[in-house]
Design a protein around this motif. Structure first.
Motif, mmCIF file in Angstrom:
data_model
loop_
_atom_site.group_PDB
_atom_site.id
_atom_site.type_symbol
_atom_site.label_atom_id
_atom_site.label_comp_id
_atom_site.label_asym_id
_atom_site.label_seq_id
_atom_site.Cartn_x
_atom_site.Cartn_y
_atom_site.Cartn_z
ATOM 1 N N LEU A 170 0.837 -1.201 0.000
ATOM 2 C CA LEU A 170 0.000 0.000 0.000
ATOM 3 C C LEU A 170 0.874 1.253 0.000
ATOM 4 N N PHE A 171 1.904 1.254 0.820
ATOM 5 C CA PHE A 171 2.821 2.398 0.858
ATOM 6 C C PHE A 171 3.488 2.602 -0.502
ATOM 7 N N ALA A 172 3.902 1.512 -1.144
ATOM 8 C CA ALA A 172 4.543 1.602 -2.458
ATOM 9 C C ALA A 172 3.586 2.188 -3.485
ATOM 10 N N CYS A 173 2.328 1.772 -3.453
ATOM 11 C CA CYS A 173 1.343 2.282 -4.416
ATOM 12 C C CYS A 173 1.077 3.765 -4.197
ATOM 13 N N VAL A 174 0.920 4.184 -2.935
ATOM 14 C CA VAL A 174 0.633 5.595 -2.640
ATOM 15 C C VAL A 174 1.804 6.479 -3.055
ATOM 16 N N VAL A 175 3.018 6.078 -2.688
ATOM 17 C CA VAL A 175 4.199 6.882 -3.039
ATOM 18 C C VAL A 175 4.336 7.000 -4.559
ATOM 19 N N SER A 176 4.150 5.909 -5.263
ATOM 20 C CA SER A 176 4.298 5.921 -6.723
ATOM 21 C C SER A 176 3.210 6.755 -7.394
ATOM 22 N N ALA A 177 1.975 6.652 -6.907
ATOM 23 C CA ALA A 177 0.878 7.432 -7.487
ATOM 24 C C ALA A 177 1.087 8.928 -7.259
ATOM 25 N N VAL A 178 1.522 9.296 -6.061
ATOM 26 C CA VAL A 178 1.791 10.713 -5.771
ATOM 27 C C VAL A 178 2.940 11.222 -6.638
ATOM 28 N N PHE A 179 3.993 10.415 -6.771
ATOM 29 C CA PHE A 179 5.111 10.815 -7.628
ATOM 30 C C PHE A 179 4.643 11.054 -9.063
ATOM 31 N N SER A 180 3.822 10.146 -9.586
ATOM 32 C CA SER A 180 3.344 10.289 -10.959
ATOM 33 C C SER A 180 2.542 11.570 -11.138
ATOM 34 N N SER A 181 1.702 11.904 -10.151
ATOM 35 C CA SER A 181 0.899 13.121 -10.253
ATOM 36 C C SER A 181 1.772 14.364 -10.205
ATOM 37 N N ILE A 182 2.783 14.363 -9.345
ATOM 38 C CA ILE A 182 3.705 15.503 -9.272
ATOM 39 C C ILE A 182 4.474 15.653 -10.582
ATOM 40 N N LYS A 187 5.400 18.652 -15.401
ATOM 41 C CA LYS A 187 5.603 18.625 -16.860
ATOM 42 C C LYS A 187 4.680 19.618 -17.561
ATOM 43 N N ASN A 188 3.408 19.638 -17.189
ATOM 44 C CA ASN A 188 2.449 20.537 -17.844
ATOM 45 C C ASN A 188 2.754 21.998 -17.570
ATOM 46 N N ILE A 189 3.165 22.297 -16.350
ATOM 47 C CA ILE A 189 3.518 23.687 -16.024
ATOM 48 C C ILE A 189 4.749 24.123 -16.804
ATOM 49 N N LEU A 190 5.761 23.269 -16.858
ATOM 50 C CA LEU A 190 6.995 23.633 -17.567
ATOM 51 C C LEU A 190 6.762 23.801 -19.062
ATOM 52 N N VAL A 191 5.895 22.985 -19.632
ATOM 53 C CA VAL A 191 5.602 23.123 -21.068
ATOM 54 C C VAL A 191 5.051 24.514 -21.371
ATOM 55 N N LEU A 192 4.113 24.993 -20.549
ATOM 56 C CA LEU A 192 3.539 26.321 -20.770
ATOM 57 C C LEU A 192 4.557 27.422 -20.489
ATOM 58 N N MET A 193 5.387 27.227 -19.466
ATOM 59 C CA MET A 193 6.379 28.253 -19.149
ATOM 60 C C MET A 193 7.438 28.351 -20.238
ATOM 61 N N PHE A 194 7.836 27.216 -20.808
ATOM 62 C CA PHE A 194 8.775 27.264 -21.933
ATOM 63 C C PHE A 194 8.144 27.935 -23.148
ATOM 64 N N GLY A 195 6.824 27.891 -23.219
ATOM 65 C CA GLY A 195 6.120 28.560 -24.318
ATOM 66 C C GLY A 195 5.903 30.035 -24.081
ATOM 67 N N GLY A 196 6.347 30.560 -22.930
ATOM 68 C CA GLY A 196 6.257 31.992 -22.670
ATOM 69 C C GLY A 196 5.311 32.369 -21.555
ATOM 70 N N PRO A 201 -0.219 31.835 -14.272
ATOM 71 C CA PRO A 201 -1.127 31.465 -15.369
ATOM 72 C C PRO A 201 -0.948 30.017 -15.829
ATOM 73 N N ALA A 202 0.284 29.515 -15.767
ATOM 74 C CA ALA A 202 0.525 28.122 -16.162
ATOM 75 C C ALA A 202 -0.154 27.167 -15.192
ATOM 76 N N ILE A 203 -0.099 27.483 -13.903
ATOM 77 C CA ILE A 203 -0.771 26.634 -12.904
ATOM 78 C C ILE A 203 -2.279 26.705 -13.080
ATOM 79 N N THR A 204 -2.799 27.916 -13.287
ATOM 80 C CA THR A 204 -4.245 28.093 -13.453
ATOM 81 C C THR A 204 -4.758 27.352 -14.674
ATOM 82 N N ALA A 205 -4.024 27.399 -15.753
ATOM 83 C CA ALA A 205 -4.456 26.738 -16.991
ATOM 84 C C ALA A 205 -4.518 25.227 -16.853
#
Length: 248
Positions: A170-182, A187-196, A201-205
């Motif tokens: 259970l601990f392994a699953c929770v840690v891995s799922a949280v890591f994947s979400s982070i 990744k999504n925030i950095l993609v928008l920030m690299f785009g300017g 705004p990147a977090i809000t989007a």
């Protein structure tokens, strides 16, 4: 011609050494053999399995069993991702609420760290490569889900436990799922920030994507933990399962 008296008494021929010479030679040879015997070191056999004991497997190469297990689990991950998911459109792209993350975790729990990581990474990446919207990020998908399954398998199999402890699983699953979400959020925030875009705004989007991560985490952990006991029993009865446990 009669033999001489000396030959009859000694019963010796010119070609044969006398008994005195033979004793001298024996006295010289025996110590030499003793010295040689002293330097002979008898070493006990190492790594020879006892009767009924599993034969050790070479960890330094990928066996045919490894490739089959990785391929089968990658196919399962791909099929579940393709057919058991709900796609939700958002301003920054499609969000998927899916069961596939549960099978990412199961890859690590059943196959261990690196085998599970490869199965999860390849299965997810193949889905991206077959979906035009996700093709540019296919390599990031491989990295994300490889690490997700790898972390889960490494924790669950640590110390030779072979994912047999419920609390650790259970601990392994929770840690891995949280890591994947982070990883996904970063990744999504950095993609928008690299785009300017600026940070806020990147977090809000990406708010909708972050919200979708919560049910994905809950579904992944719940389904993986629910299916694991039955899958372990079935998998351990196969040659692939037995070899996977030996090599973890």
């Amino acid at each position: 011609m009669e033999p001489r008296n000396e030959d009859i008494l000694t019963n010796e021929t010119p070609d044969q050494p006398s008994s005195v010479e033979a004793e001298v030679r024996s006295a010289e040879i025996i110590p030499a053999l003793a010295v040689e015997a002293e330097v002979v070191e008898v070493r006990p056999a190492e790594n020879i399995p006892e009767p009924g004991e599993a034969v050790p497997v070479n960890h330094k190469r990928i066996s045919l069993y490894d490739m089959v297990a990785i391929g089968l689990m990658a196919a399962v991950v791909f099929v579940v991702t393709m057919f058991l998911s709900i796609r939700v459109p958002t301003p920054t792209g499609t969000v998927m609420i899916k069961l596939a993350n549960a099978f990412i975790l199961l890859s690590g729990l059943l196959l261990g760290s690196w085998r599970g990581g490869l199965a999860a990474g390849f299965g997810s990446m193949i889905f991206d490569l077959m979906t035009p919207e996700y093709v540019p990020e296919a390599w990031l998908t491989f990295v994300r889900f490889f690490l997700m399954a790898y972390i889960c398998g490494a924790i669950a199999h640590a110390g030779g436990t072979n994912a047999k402890r419920w609390g650790r699983n259970l601990f392994a699953c929770v840690v891995s799922a949280v890591f994947s979400s982070i990883f996904y959020a970063a990744k999504n925030i950095l993609v928008l920030m690299f785009g300017g875009s600026a940070l806020i705004p990147a977090i809000t989007a990406n708010t909708m994507k972050f919200v979708a991560s919560v049910p994905n985490m809950l579904i992944a952990v719940t389904v993986a933990m629910a299916l694991l006991p039955a899958l372990q029993r079935a998998f351990s009865g196969t040659t692939l399962g037995q070899r996977a446990q030996m090599q973890n």
